[in-house]
Design an enzyme around this catalytic site. Structure first.
Site, PDB file in Angstrom:
ATOM      1  N   ALA A   1       0.859  -1.177   0.000  1.00  8.26           N
ATOM      2  CA  ALA A   1       0.000   0.000   0.000  1.00  8.26           C
ATOM      3  C   ALA A   1       0.900   1.233   0.000  1.00  8.26           C
ATOM      4  O   ALA A   1       2.073   1.164   0.361  1.00  8.26           O
ATOM      5  CB  ALA A   1      -0.893  -0.014   1.240  1.00  8.26           C
TER       6      ALA A   1
ATOM      7  N   GLY B   1       0.709  -5.121   0.791  1.00 12.32           N
ATOM      8  CA  GLY B   1      -0.439  -5.215  -0.107  1.00 12.32           C
ATOM      9  C   GLY B   1      -0.076  -5.814  -1.457  1.00 12.32           C
ATOM     10  O   GLY B   1      -0.940  -6.379  -2.139  1.00 12.32           O
TER      11      GLY B   1
ATOM     12  N   GLU C   1      -0.237  -9.452  -0.931  1.00 13.53           N
ATOM     13  CA  GLU C   1      -1.663  -9.781  -0.768  1.00 13.53           C
ATOM     14  C   GLU C   1      -2.402  -9.746  -2.103  1.00 13.53           C
ATOM     15  O   GLU C   1      -3.271 -10.578  -2.364  1.00 13.53           O
ATOM     16  CB  GLU C   1      -2.295  -8.819   0.243  1.00 13.53           C
ATOM     17  CG  GLU C   1      -1.716  -9.021   1.639  1.00 13.53           C
ATOM     18  CD  GLU C   1      -2.186  -7.969   2.625  1.00 13.53           C
ATOM     19  OE1 GLU C   1      -1.956  -6.763   2.361  1.00 13.53           O
ATOM     20  OE2 GLU C   1      -2.774  -8.331   3.652  1.00 13.53           O
TER      21      GLU C   1
ATOM     22  N   GLU D   1       4.329  -5.175   7.155  1.00 16.70           N
ATOM     23  CA  GLU D   1       3.469  -4.202   7.839  1.00 16.70           C
ATOM     24  C   GLU D   1       3.888  -3.930   9.273  1.00 16.70           C
ATOM     25  O   GLU D   1       3.836  -2.796   9.741  1.00 16.70           O
ATOM     26  CB  GLU D   1       2.005  -4.667   7.806  1.00 16.70           C
ATOM     27  CG  GLU D   1       1.327  -4.488   6.461  1.00 16.70           C
ATOM     28  CD  GLU D   1       1.505  -5.665   5.514  1.00 16.70           C
ATOM     29  OE1 GLU D   1       2.384  -6.520   5.756  1.00 16.70           O
ATOM     30  OE2 GLU D   1       0.765  -5.738   4.516  1.00 16.70           O
TER      31      GLU D   1
HETATM   32  N1  CO8 Z   1       4.538   3.369  -0.468  1.00 12.66           N
HETATM   33  C1  CO8 Z   1       4.917   4.553  -0.972  1.00 12.66           C
HETATM   34  N2  CO8 Z   1       6.082   4.730  -1.629  1.00 12.66           N
HETATM   35  C2  CO8 Z   1       6.894   3.669  -1.754  1.00 12.66           C
HETATM   36  C3  CO8 Z   1       6.563   2.410  -1.231  1.00 12.66           C
HETATM   37  C4  CO8 Z   1       5.316   2.275  -0.564  1.00 12.66           C
HETATM   38  N3  CO8 Z   1       4.892   1.104  -0.067  1.00 12.66           N
HETATM   39  N4  CO8 Z   1       7.562   1.566  -1.502  1.00 12.66           N
HETATM   40  C5  CO8 Z   1       8.488   2.260  -2.169  1.00 12.66           C
HETATM   41  N5  CO8 Z   1       8.089   3.542  -2.331  1.00 12.66           N
HETATM   42  C6  CO8 Z   1       8.815   4.629  -2.977  1.00 12.66           C
HETATM   43  C7  CO8 Z   1       9.911   5.164  -2.097  1.00 12.66           C
HETATM   44  O1  CO8 Z   1       9.398   6.089  -1.173  1.00 12.66           O
HETATM   45  C8  CO8 Z   1      10.814   5.774  -3.115  1.00 12.66           C
HETATM   46  O2  CO8 Z   1      10.284   7.026  -3.521  1.00 12.66           O
HETATM   47  P1  CO8 Z   1      11.134   8.392  -3.279  1.00 12.66           P
HETATM   48  O3  CO8 Z   1      12.381   8.195  -4.091  1.00 12.66           O
HETATM   49  O4  CO8 Z   1      10.218   9.445  -3.791  1.00 12.66           O
HETATM   50  O5  CO8 Z   1      11.401   8.445  -1.827  1.00 12.66           O
HETATM   51  C9  CO8 Z   1      10.683   4.864  -4.325  1.00 12.66           C
HETATM   52  O6  CO8 Z   1       9.470   4.141  -4.126  1.00 12.66           O
HETATM   53  C10 CO8 Z   1      11.812   3.843  -4.419  1.00 12.66           C
HETATM   54  O7  CO8 Z   1      11.884   3.155  -3.178  1.00 12.66           O
HETATM   55  P2  CO8 Z   1      13.258   2.952  -2.378  1.00 12.66           P
HETATM   56  O8  CO8 Z   1      14.162   4.093  -2.625  1.00 12.66           O
HETATM   57  O9  CO8 Z   1      12.908   2.620  -0.965  1.00 12.66           O
HETATM   58  O10 CO8 Z   1      13.822   1.653  -3.158  1.00 12.66           O
HETATM   59  P3  CO8 Z   1      14.814   0.542  -2.564  1.00 12.66           P
HETATM   60  O11 CO8 Z   1      15.200  -0.273  -3.758  1.00 12.66           O
HETATM   61  O12 CO8 Z   1      15.863   1.165  -1.742  1.00 12.66           O
HETATM   62  O13 CO8 Z   1      13.905  -0.331  -1.573  1.00 12.66           O
HETATM   63  C11 CO8 Z   1      11.924  -1.560  -0.917  1.00 12.66           C
HETATM   64  C12 CO8 Z   1      12.845  -1.113  -2.072  1.00 12.66           C
HETATM   65  C13 CO8 Z   1      12.645  -2.544  -0.009  1.00 12.66           C
HETATM   66  C14 CO8 Z   1      10.716  -2.239  -1.560  1.00 12.66           C
HETATM   67  C15 CO8 Z   1      11.485  -0.321  -0.114  1.00 12.66           C
HETATM   68  O14 CO8 Z   1      10.995   0.646  -0.998  1.00 12.66           O
HETATM   69  C16 CO8 Z   1      10.427  -0.591   0.910  1.00 12.66           C
HETATM   70  O15 CO8 Z   1      10.711  -1.122   1.963  1.00 12.66           O
HETATM   71  N6  CO8 Z   1       9.165  -0.194   0.621  1.00 12.66           N
HETATM   72  C17 CO8 Z   1       8.078  -0.310   1.551  1.00 12.66           C
HETATM   73  C18 CO8 Z   1       7.619  -1.737   1.697  1.00 12.66           C
HETATM   74  C19 CO8 Z   1       6.514  -1.834   2.717  1.00 12.66           C
HETATM   75  O16 CO8 Z   1       6.673  -1.623   3.884  1.00 12.66           O
HETATM   76  N7  CO8 Z   1       5.304  -2.217   2.227  1.00 12.66           N
HETATM   77  C20 CO8 Z   1       4.174  -2.459   3.080  1.00 12.66           C
HETATM   78  C21 CO8 Z   1       3.300  -1.253   3.118  1.00 12.66           C
HETATM   79  S1  CO8 Z   1       1.962  -1.475   4.251  1.00 12.66           S
HETATM   80  C22 CO8 Z   1       0.812  -2.341   3.396  1.00 12.66           C
HETATM   81  O17 CO8 Z   1       1.024  -2.772   2.288  1.00 12.66           O
HETATM   82  C23 CO8 Z   1      -0.508  -2.562   4.069  1.00 12.66           C
HETATM   83  C24 CO8 Z   1      -1.404  -3.469   3.244  1.00 12.66           C
HETATM   84  C25 CO8 Z   1      -2.833  -3.203   3.526  1.00 12.66           C
HETATM   85  C26 CO8 Z   1      -3.729  -3.463   2.340  1.00 12.66           C
HETATM   86  C27 CO8 Z   1      -3.256  -2.835   1.064  1.00 12.66           C
HETATM   87  C28 CO8 Z   1      -4.317  -2.641   0.066  1.00 12.66           C
HETATM   88  C29 CO8 Z   1      -3.850  -1.919  -1.185  1.00 12.66           C
END
Ligand code: CO8
Length: 261
Positions: free
Chosen positions: A69, A112, A115, A135
């Site tokens: 998400a 997500g 999921e 999460e």
């Molecule tokens: N949301 C918003 N932006 C994101 C997300 C995210 N989940 N993941 C990555 N991005 C963005 C980053 O902010 C970054 O943007 P910016 O350069 O503007 O800051 C860009 O994507 C690239 O990301 P990274 O620089 O972090 O890239 P890396 O290669 O260093 O890392 C990762 C990749 C490991 C995937 C890292 O981006 C990460 O940890 N992302 C978050 C993962 C996460 O925690 N996901 C779970 C979110 S909670 C959730 O999903 C709840 C589910 C509930 C239901 C959902 C229904 C839709």
């Protein structure tokens, strides 16, 4: 087709009967913001009504299927906001599709994103794919089926480990635990997934949707109820033209010509 900004849609396969929806929000690793989810579910609904389509693939980029998400969008959300916003209801629409929906996962399928893959009917993974339910690392829990679907497909210990640690796991591990059905070299993933869908689409769409419905009952019922449902659905296939055609073709040693009827 409708003008989508965060996804691309196309048809593939020798008979152009495999729909492909590609999540295309590269700046955010396909994070599932509201607009992306609305476009995705709209595309799946559109293809589900398109008689030329036998199966639907959802895929992302080499780097990310979907990184979860959208955390920036969620940051200031409230309980009532979530409730009214309906993001999860939107996502669940994909589950209701009567046609087979297959996830082709390269790169990250986190939160997500994992999921979303799990609410598809089949998951094929590229060999570099990474799955996880991170999460808890950001102070929340899976909300689109993670705790339930991993528990059902992989058992309690794996589900607990994945959901309570937030650790990522590889495509190979996902295959071992039964979460994905095949691991494929990343650059061949989409082609192989299209082949899978072409095979499925070679059967009667009507019968395929009855079969999909029956398998899904396994996740919602006791064994007794599920067996009864299956038995009734099996009997019901005898009310279809395609069942007559399929068995007739076998007996006459020719290939069947299904009419979706
Ligand atoms: N949301 C918003 N932006 C994101 C997300 C995210 N989940 N993941 C990555 N991005 C963005 C980053 O902010 C970054 O943007 P910016 O350069 O503007 O800051 C860009 O994507 C690239 O990301 P990274 O620089 O972090 O890239 P890396 O290669 O260093 O890392 C990762 C990749 C490991 C995937 C890292 O981006 C990460 O940890 N992302 C978050 C993962 C996460 O925690 N996901 C779970 C979110 S909670 C959730 O999903 C709840 C589910 C509930 C239901 C959902 C229904 C839709």
């Amino acid at each position: 087709t409708a003008s989508f900004e965060m996804i691309k849609t196309e048809k593939k396969g020798a008979k152009q009967n495999v729909a492909v929806v590609t999540l295309n929000r590269p700046k955010a690793l396909n994070a599932l913001c509201k607009q992306l989810v609305v476009e995705l579910s709209q595309a799946v609904e559109d293809f589900s009504k398109d008689d030329s389509v036998g199966a639907i693939i959802i895929t992302g980029s080499d780097k990310a299927f979907a990184a979860g998400a959208d955390i920036k969008e969620m940051l200031n959300k409230t309980y009532s906001g979530n409730f009214k916003d309906g993001l999860l209801v939107e996502l669940e629409k994909i589950k209701k599709c009567k046609k087979p929906v297959v996830a082709a996962v390269n790169g990250y399928a986190l939160g997500g994103g994992c999921e979303l893959a799990m609410l598809c009917d089949i998951i094929y993974a590229g060999d570099k794919a990474k799955f996880g339910q991170p999460e808890v690392t950001i102070g929340t829990i899976p909300g689109a089926g993670g705790t339930q679907r991993i528990a059902r497909s992989c058992g309690k210990s794996k589900a607990m480990e994945i959901c309570l640690t937030g650790n990522q796991f590889t495509a190979q591990e996902a295959e071992q635990m039964g979460l994905v059905s095949k691991v494929i070299p990343a650059d061949q993933l989409l082609d192989e997934t299209v082949k899978l869908c072409e095979k499925i689409a070679s059967h009667s769409p009507l019968i395929i949707s009855m079969c999909k419905e029956s398998v899904n009952v396994a996740f919602e019922s006791t064994l007794e109820q599920g067996l009864r449902f299956e038995q009734r659905a099996f009997y019901a296939t005898f009310a279809t033209e395609d069942r007559k055609e399929g068995m007739g073709a076998f007996v006459e040693k020719r290939s069947p010509n299904f009419k979706n009827n």
